[in-house]
Design an enzyme around this catalytic site. Structure first.
Site, PDB file in Angstrom:
ATOM      1  N   HIS A  26      30.972  31.932  38.114  1.00  0.00           N
ATOM      2  CA  HIS A  26      31.359  30.911  37.131  1.00  0.00           C
ATOM      3  C   HIS A  26      32.696  30.283  37.490  1.00  0.00           C
ATOM      4  CE1 HIS A  26      33.361  34.184  34.432  1.00  0.00           C
ATOM      5  NE2 HIS A  26      34.331  33.366  34.756  1.00  0.00           N
ATOM      6  N   GLU A  67      28.672  29.362  33.127  1.00  0.00           N
ATOM      7  CA  GLU A  67      27.943  30.536  33.577  1.00  0.00           C
ATOM      8  C   GLU A  67      26.735  30.114  34.417  1.00  0.00           C
ATOM      9  OE1 GLU A  67      29.396  33.198  33.185  1.00  0.00           O
ATOM     10  OE2 GLU A  67      30.122  33.588  31.164  1.00  0.00           O
ATOM     11  N   ASP A  81      39.229  25.741  29.514  1.00  0.00           N
ATOM     12  CA  ASP A  81      38.307  26.323  28.541  1.00  0.00           C
ATOM     13  C   ASP A  81      39.056  27.058  27.435  1.00  0.00           C
ATOM     14  OD1 ASP A  81      39.220  28.339  30.230  1.00  0.00           O
ATOM     15  OD2 ASP A  81      37.263  28.801  31.076  1.00  0.00           O
ATOM     16  N   ASN A 138      30.308  36.346  38.763  1.00  0.00           N
ATOM     17  CA  ASN A 138      28.950  35.792  38.793  1.00  0.00           C
ATOM     18  C   ASN A 138      28.946  34.333  39.260  1.00  0.00           C
ATOM     19  OD1 ASN A 138      30.057  34.486  36.633  1.00  0.00           O
ATOM     20  ND2 ASN A 138      28.613  35.241  35.093  1.00  0.00           N
TER      21      ASN A 138
HETATM   22  C1  GLP Z   1      37.732  33.663  33.079  1.00  0.00           C
HETATM   23  C2  GLP Z   1      38.127  32.184  33.061  1.00  0.00           C
HETATM   24  C3  GLP Z   1      37.930  31.539  34.391  1.00  0.00           C
HETATM   25  C4  GLP Z   1      38.465  32.437  35.501  1.00  0.00           C
HETATM   26  C5  GLP Z   1      37.696  33.723  35.525  1.00  0.00           C
HETATM   27  C6  GLP Z   1      38.134  34.680  36.625  1.00  0.00           C
HETATM   28  O1  GLP Z   1      36.457  33.935  32.615  1.00  0.00           O
HETATM   29  N1  GLP Z   1      37.456  31.432  32.052  1.00  0.00           N
HETATM   30  O2  GLP Z   1      38.586  30.279  34.405  1.00  0.00           O
HETATM   31  O3  GLP Z   1      38.361  31.788  36.738  1.00  0.00           O
HETATM   32  O4  GLP Z   1      37.859  34.365  34.281  1.00  0.00           O
HETATM   33  O5  GLP Z   1      39.268  35.358  36.228  1.00  0.00           O
HETATM   34  P1  GLP Z   1      40.154  36.290  37.163  1.00  0.00           P
HETATM   35  O6  GLP Z   1      40.982  35.375  37.978  1.00  0.00           O
HETATM   36  O7  GLP Z   1      40.982  37.093  36.215  1.00  0.00           O
HETATM   37  O8  GLP Z   1      39.220  37.121  37.971  1.00  0.00           O
END
Ligand code: GLP
Length: 255
Positions: A134, A139, A63, A132
């Protein structure tokens, strides 16, 4: 589904990097799906220690934000360049990130989806999970068969990601994300999760109903998923589900 439960983030990195290294050893021109966020960082650090020849590996990011100026240090293009391409010695020409700065992001999203297919699909997709549920920037409410597209970030996601920016107002409101259907086409999904704050959502994703309300729950429908979690993140899992193998630091303890 196979779940590895390990003591800490460093161990998550070691186990997940071992899995990725095995893929690359058996297929030196493998197509890897790479993820941003904090969870994958120990994986890249451990993978760098394998000193593999990754010169033929191709990579696609999950992304990207829409609307950040080119070269913004927190754009995923820059994060992937720093943490993945340079750290692992990938050929920059082999690494793709959605074009969040494109004049027509919707069109860029469709082209990105097509380019993944044109590369032969993703052999192994690394994933983290948001609070949440995702995955990538899908989302809650994302269609389980969604494709790469422009999306609006949830308030909770913007708040979580504000730590990378000066303030919440600097976090973009839109993104390009691979869709859940796109992600599900990867041949192997590798989810890394650490911390007590992810325990409830991980349990919901792996043991709750498959629903757009918890996008990561779609993983239950994929034939080849590996989860690597630390003990805190795994603390609410109900591993007795059929078809789930749980390993604690190696040996299988429950099938
Ligand atoms: C972001 C990314 C996701 C990732 C998520 C969790 O929003 N777009 O790909 O999995 O955060 O991040 P973290 O590993 O820092 O909790």
């Amino acid at each position: 589904m196979e779940i590895f439960v390990v003591p800490d983030a460093a161990a998550i990195g070691a186990v997940a990097a071992g899995i990725i290294a095995a893929v690359v050893r058996s297929k030196p021109d493998a197509v890897l799906g790479v993820a941003t966020g904090g969870s994958p960082l120990p994986v890249y650090a451990a993978l760098a220690g394998h000193r593999l020849d990754l010169s033929r590996v191709r990579a696609f990011a999950l992304d990207e934000y829409v609307g950040l100026p080119a070269g913004h240090p927190e754009s995923y293009g820059e994060v992937v360049r720093r943490e993945v391409t340079e750290r692992l010695g990938l050929d920059p020409g082999h690494v793709r990130v959605p074009a969040g700065g494109a004049e027509d992001p919707e069109r860029a999203a469709v082209e990105y989806d097509t380019s993944i297919r044109a590369a032969g699909g993703i052999d192994l997709q690394l994933l983290g999970i948001g609070h949440n549920g995702h995955i990538a920037f899908n989302e809650p409410g994302s269609a389980l068969d969604s494709r790469t597209r422009v999306e609006t970030l949830a308030a909770r996601t913007r708040e979580a990601n504000a730590r990378y920016f000066g303030s919440l107002s600097e976090v973009p409101e839109r993104c390009i994300t691979q869709g859940l259907g796109t992600i599900m086409e990867a041949r192997h999904l590798l989810l890394v999760v650490h911390g007590q704050d992810k325990a409830a959502i991980l349990a919901e994703a792996l043991s709750g109903p498959v629903s757009a309300e918890c996008p990561a729950s779609v993983l239950q429908r994929h034939p080849h998923v590996t989860v690597v979690a630390d003990e805190s993140a795994a603390s609410q899992l109900a591993p007795e589900k059929a078809g789930v193998t749980v390993r604690v630091a190696g040996p299988a303890i429950s099938v």
